[in-house]
Write an enzyme that holds these catalytic residues in place. Structure first.
Site, PDB file in Angstrom:
ATOM      1  N   HIS A 135       0.857  -1.180   0.000  1.00 16.46           N
ATOM      2  CA  HIS A 135       0.000   0.000   0.000  1.00 16.46           C
ATOM      3  C   HIS A 135       0.893   1.229   0.000  1.00 16.46           C
ATOM      4  CE1 HIS A 135      -3.872  -2.003   0.522  1.00 16.46           C
ATOM      5  NE2 HIS A 135      -3.308  -2.777   1.410  1.00 16.46           N
ATOM      6  N   PHE A 137       0.793   4.120  -1.447  1.00 18.42           N
ATOM      7  CA  PHE A 137       0.174   5.419  -1.208  1.00 18.42           C
ATOM      8  C   PHE A 137      -0.229   5.583   0.251  1.00 18.42           C
ATOM      9  CE2 PHE A 137      -3.859   7.796  -0.823  1.00 18.42           C
ATOM     10  CZ  PHE A 137      -3.368   9.073  -1.095  1.00 18.42           C
ATOM     11  N   TRP A 138      -0.915   4.563   0.801  1.00 16.47           N
ATOM     12  CA  TRP A 138      -1.439   4.701   2.155  1.00 16.47           C
ATOM     13  C   TRP A 138      -0.337   4.727   3.210  1.00 16.47           C
ATOM     14  CZ3 TRP A 138      -5.915   6.707   2.670  1.00 16.47           C
ATOM     15  CH2 TRP A 138      -6.882   6.530   1.671  1.00 16.47           C
ATOM     16  N   LEU A 269     -15.397   8.172  -5.174  1.00 15.43           N
ATOM     17  CA  LEU A 269     -14.123   8.197  -5.904  1.00 15.43           C
ATOM     18  C   LEU A 269     -14.264   7.328  -7.148  1.00 15.43           C
ATOM     19  CD1 LEU A 269     -11.102   8.684  -6.330  1.00 15.43           C
ATOM     20  CD2 LEU A 269     -10.652   6.837  -4.704  1.00 15.43           C
ATOM     21  N   ALA A 281      -6.263   8.167  -9.009  1.00 13.46           N
ATOM     22  CA  ALA A 281      -6.967   8.030  -7.728  1.00 13.46           C
ATOM     23  C   ALA A 281      -6.184   8.632  -6.566  1.00 13.46           C
ATOM     24  CB  ALA A 281      -7.308   6.570  -7.465  1.00 13.46           C
ATOM     25  N   LEU A 553     -23.686   6.762   2.377  1.00 15.34           N
ATOM     26  CA  LEU A 553     -24.495   6.661   1.156  1.00 15.34           C
ATOM     27  C   LEU A 553     -23.668   6.159  -0.012  1.00 15.34           C
ATOM     28  CD1 LEU A 553     -26.402  10.020   1.553  1.00 15.34           C
ATOM     29  CD2 LEU A 553     -27.221   7.733   2.109  1.00 15.34           C
TER      30      LEU A 553
END
Length: 553
Positions: A135, A137-138, A269, A281, A553
């Site tokens: 991961h 990016f994270w 997204l 993204a 939502l």
């Protein structure tokens, strides 16, 4: 959002056994990954058969992996997949193995595949969960990392900074693209977002189902009181101004355990399928974060069907089938062995009339009482939205549609909200709500839309009684409330009613014939540390669901 396996198929063969067998085949029967399976292993045995056995095991795993990979891009489940999963189910034994045959396994696999698509995940055989260490990016973001211990005290991971210290310029995009701010109250721009989401939000190769976000839904979801247009961010192609990516955020005030957090609720997204390799993204996430920081918001809540670092909670989807013939036609569910559509319809028949005395549609005059009841009831849960009266009005009433009710619904209706009013005191004792999010059914000769209702917020004054849980009175009351919600949804011609294992839902789902799905929704907090919250399972003394009081939502 939604989607997971319907419960009718449990009468055919155990879906958990099939899903678990598939997971074993994808990751190795010993729980290891496919990459680990390919590594050489040392053996202290001098028996030649031991080496041969390992080679055979690798060969078997390779065959299974190849069969699962064959699902990519296929609408039908290949024979190879059915064979290897059937072998695995029988190898496991148990109740699922007793009735398992090729046709039953095929049905279960089709069901899992369809519901993964409904959930917004790719079809079976596509990787949706990255390796826990992969991961990149994270790793750069202020989120809880895998393996971190629960904090001694809840709080931000990184401190807030003055807005003049926030990056003042947008993050760079590839040369062919430019940033755009979308106005969801403008019909033309609203339709652009609708077109992008409905064609690209679901990342599956089959496109059996696609969420059908209507203009009314997007306007309702993205423009609550106090929303910021600058938080509705798009990417356009410079040459023709075509919208090819989108992300949104709206302000939300949360209580996470004992602390209040001013946050943004990040959603939708979406990057055009043809541009997935352009790494848009992460740039969208960084840009919406920057825009939120510019207005002094440094925390966020978001959800996903895939696992990234690190869920604060996970809830499971449940589904209440109503229009059985249609659900069978579109392969949402199947006719069990030794059953018929007529028998299934009788078993799932919903009462034609509601049962609660004083139940009526919510009106504007009820909002102050509803907001107060909601605030008190939500004290039962650990992470909840703190709504003003205006926010309550928006979420529960602004989507009620236009004109007269015809066949249970108004034109452009998104939300259905009802109260129970004491006929003597005129006090609002209960309320419930649900919303509509249909999906397009692709390539079906009879049906083009699946009409799905989703349980939204509810509250009951019964839940304010300290003995409400132990006495069972809250469970009975919620069963009656949501039972009436099912009746109203059925009269409005919904095909299925969906819910998650959050709030107090777990107390009534089984009794109301909701079927356990195979889809999960993971909840995440950005730049905020807190211990895990009870979702699909209890945590400590907190029952299942009671950790989460936020409906995304």
């Amino acid at each position: 959002m939604s989607g997971a396996q319907s419960h009718e198929i449990q009468e055919v063969t155990d879906p958990d056994a099939v899903a678990s067998a598939v997971e074993d085949l994808e990751h190795g029967s010993d729980g290891s990954s496919g990459e680990e399976d390919a590594q050489p292993t040392a053996s202290t045995s001098t028996d030649p058969s031991a080496t041969t056995g390992k080679k055979n095991k690798k060969k078997k795993k390779s065959k299974a992996k190849s069969a699962l990979n064959a699902l990519r891009g296929k609408k039908e489940v290949p024979e190879g997949v059915v064979d290897v999963v059937l072998d695995k189910v029988k190898e496991r034994g148990g109740e699922g193995a007793e009735h398992a045959n090729a046709e039953n396994v095929r049905m279960a696999l089709e069901q899992i595949k369809i519901m993964d698509i409904m959930k917004g995940k790719v079809g079976l055989g596509h990787a949706t969960k990255k390796d826990m260490g992969d991961h990149k990016f994270w790793k750069t973001q202020p989120v809880t990392k895998y393996g971190e211990q629960p904090p001694e005290e809840d709080g931000p991971i990184e401190p807030a900074v003055p807005t003049d210290q926030v990056r003042q310029t947008p993050y760079p995009l590839p040369n062919d693209f430019e940033w755009a701010t979308l106005d969801l109250e403008d019909d033309k721009e609203n339709k652009e977002v609708y077109d992008l989401l409905s064609a690209n939000y679901v990342e599956d190769s089959d496109a059996s189902f696609r969420f059908q976000y209507t203009a009314e839904f997007l306007r309702w979801a993205c423009t609550p009181p106090g929303f910021h247009k600058s938080w509705h961010i798009g990417v356009r192609v410079k040459s023709n101004k075509k919208l090819v990516a989108f992300i949104s955020a709206v302000p939300i005030r949360l209580r996470v355990r004992e602390k209040e957090v001013q946050a943004s609720e990040v959603n939708y997204l979406c990057v055009h399928k043809k541009l997935r390799s352009r790494r848009l993204a992460p740039v969208l996430i960084k840009e919406v974060t920057r825009q939120c920081n510019l207005l002094g918001t440094f925390q966020a809540i978001y959800t996903g069907g895939v696992v990234i670092p690190t869920p604060v909670s996970t809830c499971r989807y449940y589904h209440r089938s109503m229009n059985i013939p249609k659900l069978v036609d579109i392969k949402f569910t199947y006719v069990p062995r030794n059953s018929t559509i007529a028998r299934m319809t009788r078993l799932h028949k919903v009462p034609e009339k509601t049962s609660l005395v004083g139940l009526r549609e919510m009106e504007d005059k009820d909002i102050e009482q509803v907001a107060a009841l909601f605030a008190e009831y939500m004290k039962r849960f650990q992470m909840v939205p703190l709504m003003t009266i205006e926010e309550t009005r928006h979420h529960l009433l602004s989507g009620r549609g236009d004109g007269e009710v015809v066949n249970g619904r108004r034109e452009h209706q998104v939300t259905w909200s009802y109260v129970v009013e004491d006929p003597e005191t005129h006090k609002i004792t209960d309320f419930f709500s649900f919303y509509s999010l249909p999906s397009t059914v692709i390539n079906n000769p009879k049906h083009d839309v699946l009409h799905a209702a989703y349980l939204f917020y509810y509250a009951s004054s019964v839940g304010l009684d300290p003995e409400a849980d132990s006495s069972g009175i809250l469970k009975s009351r919620l069963q009656a409330l949501v039972g009436d919600a099912l009746t109203i949804a059925n009269n409005a011609k919904f095909d299925v009613f969906n819910a998650l294992t959050l709030m107090d839902n777990s107390t009534f789902l089984q009794d109301l014939k909701f079927g356990q799905g195979d889809g999960f929704l993971h909840f995440y907090l950005y730049n905020w540390r807190t211990a895990p919250l009870a979702g699909v399972e209890a945590i400590g003394d907190t029952p299942a669901g009671r950790g989460i009081g936020v409906v995304m939502l």
